[in-house]
Design an enzyme around this catalytic site. Structure first.
Site, PDB file in Angstrom:
ATOM      1  N   CYS A 165     -25.110  33.882  -6.181  1.00  0.00           N
ATOM      2  CA  CYS A 165     -24.418  32.602  -6.145  1.00  0.00           C
ATOM      3  C   CYS A 165     -25.277  31.451  -5.664  1.00  0.00           C
ATOM      4  CB  CYS A 165     -23.205  32.695  -5.216  1.00  0.00           C
ATOM      5  SG  CYS A 165     -22.026  33.960  -5.668  1.00  0.00           S
ATOM      6  N   GLY A 218     -26.190  31.254 -10.776  1.00  0.00           N
ATOM      7  CA  GLY A 218     -24.934  31.863 -11.207  1.00  0.00           C
ATOM      8  C   GLY A 218     -24.362  31.154 -12.400  1.00  0.00           C
ATOM      9  N   ASN A 268     -22.666  33.543  -0.655  1.00  0.00           N
ATOM     10  CA  ASN A 268     -23.783  34.026  -1.454  1.00  0.00           C
ATOM     11  C   ASN A 268     -24.343  35.266  -0.769  1.00  0.00           C
ATOM     12  OD1 ASN A 268     -26.048  34.351  -3.104  1.00  0.00           O
ATOM     13  ND2 ASN A 268     -27.255  32.884  -1.923  1.00  0.00           N
ATOM     14  N   GLY A 269     -24.402  36.382  -1.483  1.00  0.00           N
ATOM     15  CA  GLY A 269     -24.948  37.601  -0.906  1.00  0.00           C
ATOM     16  C   GLY A 269     -24.121  38.818  -1.257  1.00  0.00           C
ATOM     17  N   TYR A 285     -38.739  35.037  -8.386  1.00  0.00           N
ATOM     18  CA  TYR A 285     -37.915  34.871  -9.587  1.00  0.00           C
ATOM     19  C   TYR A 285     -36.747  33.909  -9.429  1.00  0.00           C
ATOM     20  CZ  TYR A 285     -34.849  36.229 -13.492  1.00  0.00           C
ATOM     21  OH  TYR A 285     -34.048  36.224 -14.596  1.00  0.00           O
TER      22      TYR A 285
END
Length: 486
Positions: free
Chosen positions: A12, A38, A114-115, A255
């Site tokens: 996210c 996302g 996020n995670g 990335y």
């Protein structure tokens, strides 16, 4: 060979703002620059003097807000937004964030995460025992439910108690009627930064590129274990724990993050240049031209070219307007999607020995397709250089690699992978080369990075995932060098 065309995906992107008359629009703009984090869903919650308004839906941000009327409903001087890629839970709209929770003291709060939580199963069992009914299937909801059932006297105390009960990788931005609140896990796996607008508004978001997008100035990183509270009186830095150990995800540099972002003082672009330079030193080869797989590998390809003295050229083009392929229902459609995304500049590669630089090989199918594409365009030879180490181990902190069965590097040797993808030679960057390229992130003896995907050295216990991990690495004989955490 793996039979899916699918790349790495991170969960996210988060964006929150407090104190701006244009809060919702700035949140939209910030999320647009975080779209790479996302693409499955997006949502914004605005705060108008304590009244919350929410718009959310499936798809890209522009798709969710294609009706201009949606933005007009998001009034107020504060907002929190989210773009989602699912690593836990299904793909339904109920999992699109920010999520909303009722609360007896603050009335209501919004939550964006996020995670990935490594003890989510245990937490669900505990919460069900307290008669909690869940509104969604992702682990993002769990902190909100923990806050609701806490017996602590106030919201921040309840939040701290909940944060100390969850495990794994987590960056949260929450909003109550009177404050914007952010928190980062004790290892700081995911980036979270604070910025300031000229009009005094405060922003907290996933990457500095989002600050740049809205014209904000970077102030500081959110540190592991911190709770940051922003309200009309200013910003307060608190902690839910001081037992911290920085281990930011190395894949952010390799990335996930945009090249124009800066993570903990280190330019992502510059780090990727050094990754390319280091693999050029570790695995030199004679060739005519260096090309990169667009777009995340271009910085590393430039770094390889500079270090090797081999000219860099634009040998491949990526069509930015092709629909996402990883959600296509059949292999034929996925393969067709990849073929529509990438094309070769024949004049650059025909009759030449090529160094093809990529950031990673996950399943191998895309690499195989690209090598075939280059040779079909007339390349004499294709020497693949990967600007990261071999992906051998799952990630449990927010990347959708949770089984070694998906990873070609866990199931084959480098020579076997070379043959499977049809390359003339193949080499990966060493772990030491990666760490050197990124640089020291703190002043301790530890380099401050999580490199578990490459070396099995997980910085935390795995909780829900430990039994499955033990079974997989034993099956593959990967236990040598793996840190078994009890």
């Amino acid at each position: 060979m793996p039979n899916e065309v699918k790349g790495l995906n991170e969960e996210c992107g988060l964006f929150g703002i407090w104190g701006s008359e244009h809060a919702a629009q700035l949140t939209y703009d910030g999320l647009h620059s975080l779209q790479h984090r996302g693409q499955e869903g997006a949502g914004i919650v605005s705060n108008d003097h304590g009244e919350f308004h929410r718009q959310r839906g499936l798809g890209l941000l522009a798709e969710v807000f294609s009706d201009p009327q949606k933005m007009t409903t998001l009034t107020g001087q504060a907002a929190v937004g989210h773009v989602r890629y699912a690593t836990a839970g299904n793909h339904g709209v109920e999992n699109i964030q920010p999520m909303l929770f009722d609360h007896p003291q603050v009335k209501q709060f919004a939550l964006a995460h996020n995670g990935n939580l490594t003890n989510a199963n245990q937490l669900r069992q505990e919460l069900r025992a307290q008669n909690v009914t869940f509104q969604a299937t992702s682990d993002s909801e769990l902190l909100g439910e923990l806050v609701q059932v806490s017996n602590q006297p106030d919201f921040i105390s309840q939040l701290k108690a909940g944060l100390n009960h969850i495990r794994g990788g987590f960056a949260y931005i929450m909003m109550t009627p009177t404050a914007l609140v952010a928190a980062l896990d004790p290892n700081g796996f995911r980036p979270l930064v604070i910025g300031k607008m000229d009009d005094g508004a405060t922003i907290i978001c996933s990457e500095t590129c989002a600050l740049d997008q809205v014209g904000a100035t970077f102030v500081r990183d959110v540190e592991p274990g911190e709770v940051v509270i922003v309200n009309n009186h200013g910003m307060t830095i608190d902690h839910f724990t001081t037992d911290t150990h920085l281990a930011i995800c190395s894949m952010e540099y390799i990335y996930f993050a945009r090249p124009d972002s800066v993570i903990r003082g280190i330019s992502v672009h510059e780090a990727r240049l050094r990754m390319g330079a280091n693999i050029a030193k570790e695995a030199p080869v004679k060739a005519d031209v260096v090309i990169g797989v667009p777009n995340s590998s271009l910085s590393a390809a430039i770094g390889y070219a500079k270090a090797s003295g081999i000219p860099y050229d634009m040998g491949m083009i990526k069509n930015q307007y092709v629909a996402r392929t990883f959600i296509e229902p059949t292999q034929a459609k996925r393969a067709r999607g990849v073929s529509m995304k990438l094309s070769v500049v024949k004049s650059v590669v025909a009759g030449k020995d090529i160094v093809l630089v990529d950031d990673s090989i996950v399943r191998g199918t895309t690499s195989s397709y690209i090598v075939r594409l280059l040779k079909k365009a007339g390349a004499k030879s294709v020497h693949v250089r990967i600007a990261s180490p071999v992906l051998k181990f799952p990630c449990y902190y927010g990347i959708d690699i949770q089984t070694t069965k998906e990873l070609i590097g866990a199931n084959h040797t480098v020579d076997e992978i070379r043959d499977l993808i049809g390359a003339d030679s193949l080499a990966y960057l060493s772990v030491d080369g990666l760490v050197n390229a990124i640089g020291e992130l703190n002043d301790t003896t530890n380099h401050g990075l999580c490199t578990a995907y490459f070396d099995g050295q997980y910085p935390t216990p795995l909780y829900d995932y430990q039994a499955g991990f033990d079974e997989e690495v034993a099956r593959l004989g990967l236990y040598e060098g793996v840190q078994h955490i009890d």
